[in-house]
Design a protein around this motif. Structure first.
Motif, PDB file in Angstrom:
ATOM      1  N   VAL A   1       0.842  -1.192   0.000  1.00  0.00           N
ATOM      2  CA  VAL A   1       0.000   0.000   0.000  1.00  0.00           C
ATOM      3  C   VAL A   1       0.877   1.243   0.000  1.00  0.00           C
ATOM      4  CG1 VAL A   1      -1.811   1.251   1.239  1.00  0.00           C
ATOM      5  CG2 VAL A   1      -1.769  -1.240   1.307  1.00  0.00           C
ATOM      6  N   PRO A   2       0.600   2.221  -0.893  1.00  0.00           N
ATOM      7  CA  PRO A   2       1.359   3.470  -0.892  1.00  0.00           C
ATOM      8  C   PRO A   2       0.779   4.467   0.119  1.00  0.00           C
ATOM      9  CG  PRO A   2      -0.166   3.485  -2.733  1.00  0.00           C
ATOM     10  CD  PRO A   2      -0.333   2.155  -2.029  1.00  0.00           C
ATOM     11  N   PHE A   3       1.671   5.280   0.709  1.00  0.00           N
ATOM     12  CA  PHE A   3       1.250   6.293   1.670  1.00  0.00           C
ATOM     13  C   PHE A   3       2.041   7.580   1.466  1.00  0.00           C
ATOM     14  CE2 PHE A   3       0.240   2.353   4.000  1.00  0.00           C
ATOM     15  CZ  PHE A   3      -1.075   2.607   4.351  1.00  0.00           C
ATOM     16  N   PHE A   4       1.485   8.679   1.980  1.00  0.00           N
ATOM     17  CA  PHE A   4       2.163   9.968   2.038  1.00  0.00           C
ATOM     18  C   PHE A   4       2.728  10.184   3.441  1.00  0.00           C
ATOM     19  CE2 PHE A   4      -1.189  10.805  -1.142  1.00  0.00           C
ATOM     20  CZ  PHE A   4      -0.408  11.255  -2.189  1.00  0.00           C
ATOM     21  N   VAL A   5       3.825  10.887   3.552  1.00  0.00           N
ATOM     22  CA  VAL A   5       4.317  11.402   4.833  1.00  0.00           C
ATOM     23  C   VAL A   5       4.612  12.893   4.712  1.00  0.00           C
ATOM     24  CG1 VAL A   5       5.200   9.242   5.768  1.00  0.00           C
ATOM     25  CG2 VAL A   5       6.682  10.661   4.366  1.00  0.00           C
ATOM     26  N   THR A   6       4.507  13.436   3.496  1.00  0.00           N
ATOM     27  CA  THR A   6       4.738  14.863   3.261  1.00  0.00           C
ATOM     28  C   THR A   6       3.406  15.545   2.961  1.00  0.00           C
ATOM     29  OG1 THR A   6       5.075  14.553   0.880  1.00  0.00           O
ATOM     30  CG2 THR A   6       7.026  14.438   2.279  1.00  0.00           C
ATOM     31  N   GLY A   7       3.339  16.829   3.231  1.00  0.00           N
ATOM     32  CA  GLY A   7       2.172  17.614   2.862  1.00  0.00           C
ATOM     33  C   GLY A   7       0.938  17.322   3.680  1.00  0.00           C
TER      34      GLY A   7
ATOM     35  N   GLY B   1       3.359 -15.233  12.599  1.00  0.00           N
ATOM     36  CA  GLY B   1       3.858 -13.871  12.580  1.00  0.00           C
ATOM     37  C   GLY B   1       4.224 -13.448  11.180  1.00  0.00           C
ATOM     38  N   GLY B   2       4.819 -12.280  11.079  1.00  0.00           N
ATOM     39  CA  GLY B   2       5.201 -11.758   9.777  1.00  0.00           C
ATOM     40  C   GLY B   2       6.048 -10.523   9.930  1.00  0.00           C
ATOM     41  N   TYR B   3       6.169  -9.780   8.840  1.00  0.00           N
ATOM     42  CA  TYR B   3       6.917  -8.530   8.901  1.00  0.00           C
ATOM     43  C   TYR B   3       6.374  -7.526   7.903  1.00  0.00           C
ATOM     44  CZ  TYR B   3       9.653 -10.192   4.828  1.00  0.00           C
ATOM     45  OH  TYR B   3      10.055 -10.643   3.606  1.00  0.00           O
ATOM     46  N   LEU B   4       6.661  -6.271   8.188  1.00  0.00           N
ATOM     47  CA  LEU B   4       6.338  -5.166   7.292  1.00  0.00           C
ATOM     48  C   LEU B   4       7.641  -4.606   6.748  1.00  0.00           C
ATOM     49  CD1 LEU B   4       3.718  -3.262   9.493  1.00  0.00           C
ATOM     50  CD2 LEU B   4       3.255  -4.821   7.600  1.00  0.00           C
ATOM     51  N   THR B   5       7.625  -4.208   5.490  1.00  0.00           N
ATOM     52  CA  THR B   5       8.769  -3.558   4.864  1.00  0.00           C
ATOM     53  C   THR B   5       8.321  -2.204   4.339  1.00  0.00           C
ATOM     54  OG1 THR B   5       9.745  -5.664   4.219  1.00  0.00           O
ATOM     55  CG2 THR B   5      10.490  -3.723   3.022  1.00  0.00           C
ATOM     56  N   LEU B   6       8.980  -1.135   4.782  1.00  0.00           N
ATOM     57  CA  LEU B   6       8.733   0.206   4.257  1.00  0.00           C
ATOM     58  C   LEU B   6       9.838   0.525   3.278  1.00  0.00           C
ATOM     59  CD1 LEU B   6       7.149   0.127   7.001  1.00  0.00           C
ATOM     60  CD2 LEU B   6       7.439   2.595   7.052  1.00  0.00           C
ATOM     61  N   PHE B   7       9.470   1.069   2.111  1.00  0.00           N
ATOM     62  CA  PHE B   7      10.464   1.387   1.089  1.00  0.00           C
ATOM     63  C   PHE B   7       9.937   2.513   0.209  1.00  0.00           C
ATOM     64  CE2 PHE B   7       7.751  -1.982  -0.430  1.00  0.00           C
ATOM     65  CZ  PHE B   7       7.572  -1.773  -1.789  1.00  0.00           C
ATOM     66  N   PRO B   8      10.815   3.207  -0.506  1.00  0.00           N
ATOM     67  CA  PRO B   8      10.389   4.351  -1.318  1.00  0.00           C
ATOM     68  C   PRO B   8       9.395   3.947  -2.405  1.00  0.00           C
ATOM     69  CG  PRO B   8      12.778   4.292  -1.135  1.00  0.00           C
ATOM     70  CD  PRO B   8      12.261   3.003  -0.569  1.00  0.00           C
ATOM     71  N   TYR B   9       8.388   4.771  -2.596  1.00  0.00           N
ATOM     72  CA  TYR B   9       7.440   4.573  -3.683  1.00  0.00           C
ATOM     73  C   TYR B   9       8.211   4.636  -5.005  1.00  0.00           C
ATOM     74  CZ  TYR B   9       3.394   5.145  -6.690  1.00  0.00           C
ATOM     75  OH  TYR B   9       2.445   4.975  -7.673  1.00  0.00           O
TER      76      TYR B   9
ATOM     77  N   ASN C   1       6.021   3.043   0.184  1.00  0.00           N
ATOM     78  CA  ASN C   1       5.165   1.858   0.158  1.00  0.00           C
ATOM     79  C   ASN C   1       5.367   1.064   1.437  1.00  0.00           C
ATOM     80  OD1 ASN C   1       3.905   1.909  -2.418  1.00  0.00           O
ATOM     81  ND2 ASN C   1       5.797   1.233  -3.379  1.00  0.00           N
ATOM     82  N   VAL C   2       4.329   0.334   1.819  1.00  0.00           N
ATOM     83  CA  VAL C   2       4.418  -0.607   2.936  1.00  0.00           C
ATOM     84  C   VAL C   2       3.942  -1.966   2.422  1.00  0.00           C
ATOM     85  CG1 VAL C   2       3.645  -1.192   5.257  1.00  0.00           C
ATOM     86  CG2 VAL C   2       3.956   1.208   4.617  1.00  0.00           C
ATOM     87  N   TYR C   3       4.790  -2.975   2.612  1.00  0.00           N
ATOM     88  CA  TYR C   3       4.477  -4.339   2.186  1.00  0.00           C
ATOM     89  C   TYR C   3       4.280  -5.210   3.416  1.00  0.00           C
ATOM     90  CZ  TYR C   3       5.234  -9.083   0.463  1.00  0.00           C
ATOM     91  OH  TYR C   3       5.109 -10.411   0.197  1.00  0.00           O
ATOM     92  N   ASN C   4       3.204  -5.999   3.428  1.00  0.00           N
ATOM     93  CA  ASN C   4       2.891  -6.899   4.537  1.00  0.00           C
ATOM     94  C   ASN C   4       3.222  -8.329   4.116  1.00  0.00           C
ATOM     95  OD1 ASN C   4       1.934  -8.061   6.877  1.00  0.00           O
ATOM     96  ND2 ASN C   4      -0.215  -7.930   6.277  1.00  0.00           N
ATOM     97  N   HIS C   5       4.332  -8.864   4.616  1.00  0.00           N
ATOM     98  CA  HIS C   5       4.761 -10.220   4.290  1.00  0.00           C
ATOM     99  C   HIS C   5       4.335 -11.159   5.411  1.00  0.00           C
ATOM    100  CE1 HIS C   5       7.174 -13.406   2.517  1.00  0.00           C
ATOM    101  NE2 HIS C   5       7.466 -13.742   3.763  1.00  0.00           N
ATOM    102  N   THR C   6       3.186 -11.810   5.223  1.00  0.00           N
ATOM    103  CA  THR C   6       2.661 -12.687   6.260  1.00  0.00           C
ATOM    104  C   THR C   6       1.373 -13.342   5.783  1.00  0.00           C
ATOM    105  OG1 THR C   6       1.934 -12.745   8.569  1.00  0.00           O
ATOM    106  CG2 THR C   6       1.297 -10.862   7.301  1.00  0.00           C
ATOM    107  N   ASN C   7       0.833 -14.220   6.593  1.00  0.00           N
ATOM    108  CA  ASN C   7      -0.519 -14.736   6.395  1.00  0.00           C
ATOM    109  C   ASN C   7      -1.505 -13.991   7.289  1.00  0.00           C
ATOM    110  OD1 ASN C   7       0.154 -16.680   4.498  1.00  0.00           O
ATOM    111  ND2 ASN C   7       0.750 -18.142   6.080  1.00  0.00           N
ATOM    112  N   LEU C   8      -1.044 -12.956   7.959  1.00  0.00           N
ATOM    113  CA  LEU C   8      -1.872 -12.201   8.895  1.00  0.00           C
ATOM    114  C   LEU C   8      -2.197 -10.821   8.341  1.00  0.00           C
ATOM    115  CD1 LEU C   8       0.247 -12.949  12.084  1.00  0.00           C
ATOM    116  CD2 LEU C   8      -1.849 -14.096  11.394  1.00  0.00           C
ATOM    117  N   ALA C   9      -3.400 -10.353   8.597  1.00  0.00           N
ATOM    118  CA  ALA C   9      -3.756  -8.959   8.312  1.00  0.00           C
ATOM    119  C   ALA C   9      -3.354  -8.151   9.546  1.00  0.00           C
ATOM    120  CB  ALA C   9      -5.248  -8.839   8.049  1.00  0.00           C
ATOM    121  N   VAL C  10      -2.874  -6.925   9.344  1.00  0.00           N
ATOM    122  CA  VAL C  10      -2.360  -6.146  10.470  1.00  0.00           C
ATOM    123  C   VAL C  10      -2.644  -4.660  10.256  1.00  0.00           C
ATOM    124  CG1 VAL C  10      -0.036  -5.883   9.482  1.00  0.00           C
ATOM    125  CG2 VAL C  10      -0.332  -5.837  11.966  1.00  0.00           C
ATOM    126  N   HIS C  11      -2.933  -3.966  11.358  1.00  0.00           N
ATOM    127  CA  HIS C  11      -3.060  -2.509  11.304  1.00  0.00           C
ATOM    128  C   HIS C  11      -1.674  -1.894  11.347  1.00  0.00           C
ATOM    129  CE1 HIS C  11      -7.290  -1.667  11.317  1.00  0.00           C
ATOM    130  NE2 HIS C  11      -7.506  -2.484  12.331  1.00  0.00           N
TER     131      HIS C  11
END
Length: 172
Positions: free
Chosen positions: A63-69, A105-113, A153-163
């Protein structure tokens, strides 16, 4: 003489790097701190104002997100965190909240759009965790290398849904 605490040592070291003329002359980036500011909170995101569906990040979802503006409001964030569009990276506290589903469990990866997803994780979490947080520096989309429709972007690598909760604490 008492030994300095770990936090005192880290604060002193960070102050030296950010205030030292030698450190400032040694590179192209300057660290700017901001009062902690919520840029993303999927628990309160508005699906009509963002690309996020308004539920937890699904397994395998990016999922893409903003942190500016000021566009962070629909993501469950505040009106504006004060990060300029010219920022090259952000210091954030990333929190995985209430994983749901079948798996350990799983992991999230944040990386540049606009860039390929790296293999490294930003934060690891377990299925039985209420919330797990990690402070990181995340590079942002580079307009010289990609079309920057979003910041990261944020990538959710898991079998779990997470907030997901992302609090900005500074930028480069």
């Amino acid at each position: 003489m008492r030994a300095p605490t770990r936090y005192g040592f880290i604060s002193t070291l960070l102050a030296w790097f950010t205030l030292s003329p030698m450190a400032q002359a040694g590179g192209p980036y300057v660290i700017h701190t901001v009062s902690p500011c919520r840029a993303v909170d999927t628990r309160t995101a508005d699906p009509q104002l963002s690309t996020f569906s308004g539920d937890r990040l699904a397994p395998g979802e990016t999922v893409p997100f903003f942190v500016t503006g000021a566009l962070i409001t629909g993501q469950g964030g505040e009106a504006d965190c004060g990060v300029p569009a010219a920022a090259r990276g952000v210091f954030v506290n990333v929190t995985a909240v209430r994983p749901l589903g079948i798996g350990t469990g799983g992991y999230l990866t944040l990386f540049p759009y606009g860039e390929s997803k790296p293999t490294a994780s930003t934060i690891n979490y377990q299925s039985d965790a209420t919330a797990v947080a990690n402070g990181v520096l995340v590079p942002l989309c580079d307009p010289a290398a990609a079309t920057c429709d979003y910041d990261l972007n944020v990538y959710n690598h898991t079998n779990l849904a997470v907030h997901l909760v992302v609090d900005v604490t500074g930028y480069l």
